[in-house]
Design a protein around this motif. Structure first.
Motif, PDB file in Angstrom:
ATOM      1  N   ASP A   1     -29.568  72.222 -42.825  1.00  8.28           N
ATOM      2  CA  ASP A   1     -28.979  71.157 -42.024  1.00  8.28           C
ATOM      3  C   ASP A   1     -28.360  71.663 -40.716  1.00  8.28           C
ATOM      4  N   LEU A   2     -27.414  72.593 -40.786  1.00  7.17           N
ATOM      5  CA  LEU A   2     -26.729  73.024 -39.569  1.00  7.17           C
ATOM      6  C   LEU A   2     -27.644  73.822 -38.656  1.00  7.17           C
ATOM      7  N   ARG A   3     -28.660  74.455 -39.198  1.00  4.08           N
ATOM      8  CA  ARG A   3     -29.642  75.119 -38.334  1.00  4.08           C
ATOM      9  C   ARG A   3     -30.441  74.077 -37.564  1.00  4.08           C
ATOM     10  N   ASN A   4     -30.752  72.944 -38.216  1.00  7.99           N
ATOM     11  CA  ASN A   4     -31.398  71.845 -37.497  1.00  7.99           C
ATOM     12  C   ASN A   4     -30.530  71.368 -36.339  1.00  7.99           C
ATOM     13  N   VAL A   5     -29.223  71.247 -36.594  1.00  5.39           N
ATOM     14  CA  VAL A   5     -28.296  70.782 -35.556  1.00  5.39           C
ATOM     15  C   VAL A   5     -28.266  71.773 -34.396  1.00  5.39           C
ATOM     16  N   ARG A   6     -28.251  73.063 -34.696  1.00  8.40           N
ATOM     17  CA  ARG A   6     -28.279  74.065 -33.624  1.00  8.40           C
ATOM     18  C   ARG A   6     -29.545  73.938 -32.789  1.00  8.40           C
ATOM     19  N   MET A   7     -30.669  73.744 -33.467  1.00  3.98           N
ATOM     20  CA  MET A   7     -31.928  73.616 -32.735  1.00  3.98           C
ATOM     21  C   MET A   7     -31.918  72.384 -31.843  1.00  3.98           C
ATOM     22  N   ARG A   8     -31.353  71.285 -32.338  1.00  2.00           N
ATOM     23  CA  ARG A   8     -31.333  70.057 -31.543  1.00  2.00           C
ATOM     24  C   ARG A   8     -30.424  70.178 -30.329  1.00  2.00           C
ATOM     25  N   PHE A   9     -29.183  70.643 -30.560  1.00  2.34           N
ATOM     26  CA  PHE A   9     -28.181  70.612 -29.495  1.00  2.34           C
ATOM     27  C   PHE A   9     -28.183  71.855 -28.609  1.00  2.34           C
ATOM     28  N   LEU A  10     -28.451  73.019 -29.170  1.00  2.00           N
ATOM     29  CA  LEU A  10     -28.371  74.235 -28.383  1.00  2.00           C
ATOM     30  C   LEU A  10     -29.705  74.632 -27.769  1.00  2.00           C
ATOM     31  N   PHE A  11     -30.789  74.429 -28.502  1.00  2.00           N
ATOM     32  CA  PHE A  11     -32.094  74.907 -28.034  1.00  2.00           C
ATOM     33  C   PHE A  11     -32.893  73.825 -27.305  1.00  2.00           C
ATOM     34  N   PHE A  12     -33.272  72.767 -28.025  1.00  3.53           N
ATOM     35  CA  PHE A  12     -34.096  71.728 -27.414  1.00  3.53           C
ATOM     36  C   PHE A  12     -33.291  70.771 -26.520  1.00  3.53           C
ATOM     37  N   GLU A  13     -31.971  70.698 -26.721  1.00  2.00           N
ATOM     38  CA  GLU A  13     -31.117  69.757 -25.970  1.00  2.00           C
ATOM     39  C   GLU A  13     -31.709  68.344 -26.022  1.00  2.00           C
ATOM     40  N   THR A  14     -31.874  67.862 -27.256  1.00  2.00           N
ATOM     41  CA  THR A  14     -32.557  66.585 -27.459  1.00  2.00           C
ATOM     42  C   THR A  14     -31.779  65.392 -26.917  1.00  2.00           C
ATOM     43  N   PHE A  15     -30.479  65.552 -26.644  1.00  2.00           N
ATOM     44  CA  PHE A  15     -29.709  64.465 -26.035  1.00  2.00           C
ATOM     45  C   PHE A  15     -30.183  64.201 -24.607  1.00  2.00           C
ATOM     46  N   THR A  16     -30.889  65.163 -23.999  1.00  2.00           N
ATOM     47  CA  THR A  16     -31.478  64.985 -22.667  1.00  2.00           C
ATOM     48  C   THR A  16     -32.999  64.940 -22.727  1.00  2.00           C
ATOM     49  N   TYR A  17     -33.588  65.742 -23.620  1.00  2.00           N
ATOM     50  CA  TYR A  17     -35.051  65.832 -23.731  1.00  2.00           C
ATOM     51  C   TYR A  17     -35.457  65.504 -25.167  1.00  2.00           C
ATOM     52  N   PRO A  18     -35.516  64.220 -25.524  1.00  2.00           N
ATOM     53  CA  PRO A  18     -35.750  63.840 -26.922  1.00  2.00           C
ATOM     54  C   PRO A  18     -37.174  64.028 -27.419  1.00  2.00           C
ATOM     55  N   GLU A  19     -38.123  64.175 -26.500  1.00  2.00           N
ATOM     56  CA  GLU A  19     -39.526  64.154 -26.923  1.00  2.00           C
ATOM     57  C   GLU A  19     -40.343  65.201 -26.170  1.00  2.00           C
ATOM     58  N   ALA A  20     -41.335  65.736 -26.840  1.00  2.00           N
ATOM     59  CA  ALA A  20     -42.350  66.572 -26.203  1.00  2.00           C
ATOM     60  C   ALA A  20     -43.677  65.830 -26.312  1.00  2.00           C
ATOM     61  N   THR A  21     -44.516  65.976 -25.309  1.00  2.00           N
ATOM     62  CA  THR A  21     -45.811  65.294 -25.350  1.00  2.00           C
ATOM     63  C   THR A  21     -46.930  66.277 -25.016  1.00  2.00           C
ATOM     64  N   ILE A  22     -48.071  66.011 -25.596  1.00  2.00           N
ATOM     65  CA  ILE A  22     -49.291  66.765 -25.313  1.00  2.00           C
ATOM     66  C   ILE A  22     -50.361  65.751 -24.909  1.00  2.00           C
ATOM     67  N   THR A  23     -50.996  66.007 -23.783  1.00  2.00           N
ATOM     68  CA  THR A  23     -52.035  65.089 -23.311  1.00  2.00           C
ATOM     69  C   THR A  23     -53.294  65.868 -22.958  1.00  2.00           C
ATOM     70  N   ALA A  24     -54.429  65.175 -23.054  1.00  2.00           N
ATOM     71  CA  ALA A  24     -55.707  65.810 -22.712  1.00  2.00           C
ATOM     72  C   ALA A  24     -56.755  64.731 -22.469  1.00  2.00           C
ATOM     73  N   ARG A  25     -57.707  65.034 -21.606  1.00  2.00           N
ATOM     74  CA  ARG A  25     -58.886  64.177 -21.437  1.00  2.00           C
ATOM     75  C   ARG A  25     -60.051  64.912 -22.084  1.00  2.00           C
ATOM     76  N   ILE A  26     -60.648  64.287 -23.082  1.00  2.00           N
ATOM     77  CA  ILE A  26     -61.691  64.953 -23.860  1.00  2.00           C
ATOM     78  C   ILE A  26     -63.066  64.734 -23.237  1.00  2.00           C
ATOM     79  N   ASP A  27     -63.779  65.813 -23.072  1.00  2.00           N
ATOM     80  CA  ASP A  27     -65.149  65.774 -22.547  1.00  2.00           C
ATOM     81  C   ASP A  27     -66.120  65.678 -23.722  1.00  2.00           C
ATOM     82  N   PRO A  28     -66.845  64.574 -23.851  1.00  2.00           N
ATOM     83  CA  PRO A  28     -67.760  64.408 -24.989  1.00  2.00           C
ATOM     84  C   PRO A  28     -68.801  65.513 -25.104  1.00  2.00           C
TER      85      PRO A  28
END
Length: 346
Positions: A81-108
């Protein structure tokens, strides 16, 4: 790791084409979150590997071949639990950056022979957006055709992400301070994704929708225990995410997301009185620093009250320059000493 996910999604949709008489992206595709996994490995003390995952993510491929994966960073799951909290607040800073996205255009053309070979490796160009940074990557993935309406996409080997490329080194340093360990400045990401063709006539999942695959990694609803509250306040005190205009007690607008998250935690620690402590570096006169620290603590107190926290549950205290974390002998150290800390008083 996020980039890997996107690459996989795109590949899946591509190779589905040859299996069907219709186009490869007809009706679009949806990521099957219950049968998919996004994991990453971090290395501490030079040789100890720790595996974590994200519990909430979603993805789709449009009929035009545009693939996108959304990852809820708040759902980071380290199994502690508290390691999750550290990752959220100290590392990813999810209060500012809540999401990561991956995008691509696929060539058939990349998967034109998938129906014949059933499985192939593809180097997929993807765009990863993480922590406010957008980067172009190439993800080698294995695409396996499981049927005309189902495809599996998996990274051939872990994808190495340099933390400095995504402005994550400051977060790594905060984790090192909090845990008292050294952490290698790279992350190894692996994706194991399953895509299903969208049924004709069914509504597509709206872009940005995040599906929780494992609620245990997310903040459970309800109140926290005293131990959980105390641990959270200690972690949030290390965030250094409450900032002010230089030499003033005027809160920086970028502090609001963090303080809103703090307010939610205080609300879920019923009956506990929380001290908001202001600290400065040693630049300037001690009396002036003491007054500034008191005003800054009071400003945070005032903000939290406006979010609905009762005044009797908050105590603001100024410590001035009297309790430095580190010597005030460098610019970096003085920045660490200028801080707001939180602790449970009763």
């Amino acid at each position: 790791m996020l980039r890997l996910t996107i690459s996989i999604l795109t590949v899946l949709f591509l190779f589905l084409r040859p299996a069907l008489a219709a186009g490869p992206f007809e009706h679009g595709w949806q990521l099957n979150t219950e049968s998919s996994a996004i994991r990453f490995i971090s290395i501490k003390k030079g040789s100890i590997a720790e595996s974590s995952r994200f519990a909430a993510f979603s993805g789709s491929i449009s009929e035009q071949g545009d693939a996108k994966i959304h990852i809820a960073l708040d759902s980071v799951d380290t199994s502690i639990d508290l390691r999750n909290v550290r990752m959220r607040f100290l590392f990813f800073e999810t209060f500012t950056y809540p999401e990561a996205t991956i995008t691509a255009r696929i060539d058939p053309d990349q998967i034109a022979d998938l129906a014949a070979v059933q499985r192939k490796q593809v180097d997929l160009p993807v765009t990863l957006s993480l922590h406010g940074v957008e980067a172009q990557l190439t993800a080698p993935v294995a695409v396996t055709l499981l049927g005309k309406d189902r495809v599996a996409v998996a990274t051939v080997q872990p994808i190495i992400l340099k933390l400095e490329d995504f402005a994550l080194n400051p977060g790594r340093e905060k984790l090192e301070e909090a845990a008292g360990v050294t952490i290698t400045p790279v992350g190894l990401v692996s994706l194991d994704l399953l895509f299903d063709r969208t049924a004709p006539g069914s509504a597509a999942v709206p872009a940005g929708t995040v599906t929780a695959g494992a609620a245990a990694a997310l903040e459970a609803s309800g109140d926290f225990s005293r131990e959980a509250c105390t641990g959270r306040f200690e972690i949030l005190s290390r965030s250094r995410s409450v900032n002010f205009a230089p030499s003033t007690a005027r809160l920086d607008a970028n502090s609001r997301g963090f303080l809103d998250s703090l307010s939610d935690i205080i609300r879920r620690c019923p009956g506990m009185i929380v001290e908001v402590g202001g600290h400065t570096d040693s630049q300037g006169k001690a009396a002036w620093n003491m007054a500034l620290s008191e005003k800054r603590a009071a400003a945070v107190n005032s903000y939290l009250r406006k979010t609905g926290i009762p005044a009797e549950r908050l105590v603001s205290v100024g410590y001035g320059e009297t309790t430095p974390l580190v010597p005030n002998n460098t610019v970096q150290n003085r920045a660490k000493n200028r801080r707001i800390e939180f602790k449970v008083l009763n």
